[in-house]
Scaffold this motif. Structure first.
Motif, short mmCIF file in Angstrom:
data_model
loop_
_atom_site.label_atom_id
_atom_site.label_comp_id
_atom_site.label_asym_id
_atom_site.label_seq_id
_atom_site.Cartn_x
_atom_site.Cartn_y
_atom_site.Cartn_z
N PHE A 19 -18.55 -18.75 24.43
CA PHE A 19 -18.25 -18.03 25.31
C PHE A 19 -16.83 -16.92 25.46
N GLY A 20 -15.69 -17.02 24.23
CA GLY A 20 -14.72 -16.18 23.63
C GLY A 20 -15.20 -15.64 23.17
N GLU A 21 -15.86 -16.05 21.96
CA GLU A 21 -16.56 -15.10 20.57
C GLU A 21 -18.39 -15.28 20.48
N TYR A 22 -18.45 -16.26 21.39
CA TYR A 22 -19.96 -16.25 21.93
C TYR A 22 -20.50 -16.77 23.00
N GLY A 47 -19.61 -10.32 24.74
CA GLY A 47 -20.69 -9.46 24.44
C GLY A 47 -22.16 -9.23 23.44
N GLU A 48 -20.80 -9.99 22.62
CA GLU A 48 -21.77 -9.79 21.57
C GLU A 48 -21.94 -10.96 20.41
N ASP A 49 -22.02 -11.75 20.29
CA ASP A 49 -22.27 -13.02 19.57
C ASP A 49 -21.55 -12.62 18.00
N ARG A 50 -20.31 -12.87 17.24
CA ARG A 50 -19.49 -13.20 16.26
C ARG A 50 -20.15 -13.36 15.16
N ARG A 51 -20.48 -13.22 13.84
CA ARG A 51 -20.96 -14.34 13.19
C ARG A 51 -20.16 -15.53 12.38
N ARG A 52 -21.02 -16.50 12.07
CA ARG A 52 -20.21 -17.50 11.43
C ARG A 52 -20.29 -17.62 10.08
#
Length: 521
Positions: free
Chosen positions: A328-331, A349-354
């Motif tokens: 929820f904070g980063e995805y 609002g937008e998922d970070r990439r891993r």
């Protein structure tokens, strides 16, 4: 006058009490840091579940207690996730429902000494498996693992070097079960006292026999904590302040300078001017600088959080992309199903990439560093793997500025003590707004914390150590042992239930001459 038992016959009253007593262990963690309270904090919850009238009610008591524990542990999320905080706490709290039935099965009624002896091993094993399940990144990770409440107790840190944070967790729960038995089951005090003695013996054995880190030299590492920077153009103004603070380190002969998470808000490939300024800082201070870039990449799609090492000629090519992201904070997990969380709170609002792998970087002069980003410092396996891969110093770049006035910054900083003790490597926890901290290879604090009110650059004399701790060598063996204990207990229970279902074998009646009697015609 109504008794407490009669008062608790109301399901809602009982559920409320369960949630309250379930929340008590949180007082053992920072900020209250009543570490000693962890040894008895579970006793009221255990006694409540033990007295449940049915197994179903015991499961409800476990669920409500777990809800209270999770809500209290993550209460600082309320201003950001709002009602969703309660949803998360309820979902995670359900993990304690089977534990509630387990406690009642072994300790309910008038338990025999055999059942009590089993409870002293099986109940802590059940708790450990819950911690294992909720340690999955998608369920929030291992935040609030009970053993982490002992981060400032030297004996517990020694135990962590043997079995990770899981071993202190197991023993803390076992102590609580023993105390509950001493309070409620007087005739089973012998196994309870034996448990207390065994716990003391285990701690003593770890103290005497587990290998201690062998420091061989010290390095000077500087942390740059800019403090709160808000409003428009905050990324630019934060960079300016970090640059100014870093220049204070000129002439202080530091081996490495560490900035916090999201300390650079622009991709350095898209902003060569910032890369040049960082390179100039490295030349002026005579030290490499580890920054953290939180930005949309120019060389690949998506937003990444990346630890980037800067030398006198600019980025060295050493880069670590954050692998484990904050739910929820980063995805948003299962965004198609849970995406509504963005409308009721501050979910991503937008998922970070891993990233795809951990990285050990060469910072020069034989210093090898293992970076992690924020949330990742909660995972014992990540620091263990970095130690296995040859890191001399573990680093966590973090930012808890959103939760500045809560318990979160101190809780987060305390985790580095456990990671240092487990791995036998010093750990640096560098943040944007505090709490920043450094711990030696045994988990003891080095210097003083940089609190949430500080904006400063501070140099720490960090002891380096070599050698391998039992935890690095053998891994999460307490978790494997707990699973084995539950499996053995489950098989034993299944055999017992099958025998009881078949009923007692009654021998046929015999005549006076000793021969089996025949039924009459």
């Amino acid at each position: 006058m109504k008794t407490l038992g009669h008062w608790l016959t109301s399901p809602w009253r009982r559920s409320t009490v369960a949630a309250v007593v379930g929340a008590l262990p949180v007082l053992a963690f920072p900020a209250p840091s009543l570490w000693w309270f962890a040894y008895v904090a579970l006793v009221p919850w255990i006694l409540l579940v033990r007295g449940a009238p049915t197994g179903k009610r015991a499961a409800h008591d476990g669920w409500w207690g777990g809800f209270g524990f999770m809500l209290a542990m993550h209460h600082w999320l309320l201003p950001n996730l709002h009602v969703f905080t309660f949803v998360i706490a309820a979902l995670l709290g359900a993990l304690w429902a089977p534990w509630g039935r387990l406690v009642r099965r072994l300790l309910g009624g008038e338990p025999t000494r055999g059942r009590v002896a089993a409870a002293l091993v099986v109940v802590p094993s059940g708790w450990l498996v819950i911690e294992l399940v909720r340690s999955w990144e998608g369920l929030g990770g291992p935040w609030g693992v009970l053993g982490a409440s002992q981060w400032q107790v030297e004996a517990a840190l020694r135990l962590a070097s043997v079995g990770g944070v899981w071993l202190p967790s197991f023993l803390v729960v076992a102590l609580n079960v023993a105390v509950a038995v001493l309070v409620a089951v007087p005739r089973a005090r012998v196994p309870a006292v034996a448990c207390l003695v065994a716990t003391a013996a285990a701690a003593s054995a770890a103290w005497v026999f587990s290998p201690r880190p062998d420091p061989d030299r010290r390095v000077r590492i500087a942390l740059v904590q800019p403090g709160v920077v808000s409003g428009r153009d905050s990324a630019d103004r934060r960079f300016d302040r970090e640059e100014r603070l870093t220049r204070e380190l000129v002439g202080q002969d530091v081996a490495l300078i560490v900035w916090g998470e999201s300390s650079v808000g622009f991709d350095l490939g898209a902003r060569p001017d910032l890369a040049r300024r960082l390179a100039a800082l490295s030349r002026e201070t005579g030290s490499p600088i580890l920054v953290n870039v939180d930005a949309r990449r120019s060389d690949k799609p998506g937003i990444y959080k990346s630890s980037v090492l800067i030398g006198p000629d600019g980025p060295t090519g050493d880069r670590y992309d954050k692998m484990r992201l904050v739910p929820f904070g980063e995805y948003v997990p299962a965004r198609s199903l849970l995406g509504w969380a963005t409308s009721v709170g501050e979910a991503a609002g937008e998922d970070r990439r891993r990233g795809s792998r951990q990285v050990v970087m060469d910072a020069g002069d034989g210093l090898r560093i293992g970076p992690m980003v924020c949330f990742e410092s909660a995972f014992p396996d990540m620091s263990r793997h970095l130690a296995e891969d040859g890191a001399d110093v573990l680093l966590a770049q973090s930012s808890t500025s959103t939760f500045q006035q809560s318990w979160a910054p101190e809780q987060h900083a305390s985790l580095a003590a456990l990671r240092a003790a487990e791995s036998g490597r010093p750990m640096v926890h560098a943040t944007l707004t505090g709490v920043s901290a450094v711990y030696g290879p045994g988990g003891g604090r080095v210097g003083t914390w940089l609190g949430t009110d500080a904006s400063a650059a501070r140099v720490y004399e960090v002891p380096l150590a070599h050698g391998t701790t039992p935890y690095v060598r053998f891994g999460d063996w307490p978790l494997h042992a707990a699973l084995l204990v539950l499996a053995v207990w489950g098989v034993t229970e299944a055999v017992r239930l099958r025998r009881s279902a078949r009923g007692p074998l009654v021998p046929p009646a015999r005549t006076a001459h000793g021969s089996p009697a025949r039924p009459g015609r």
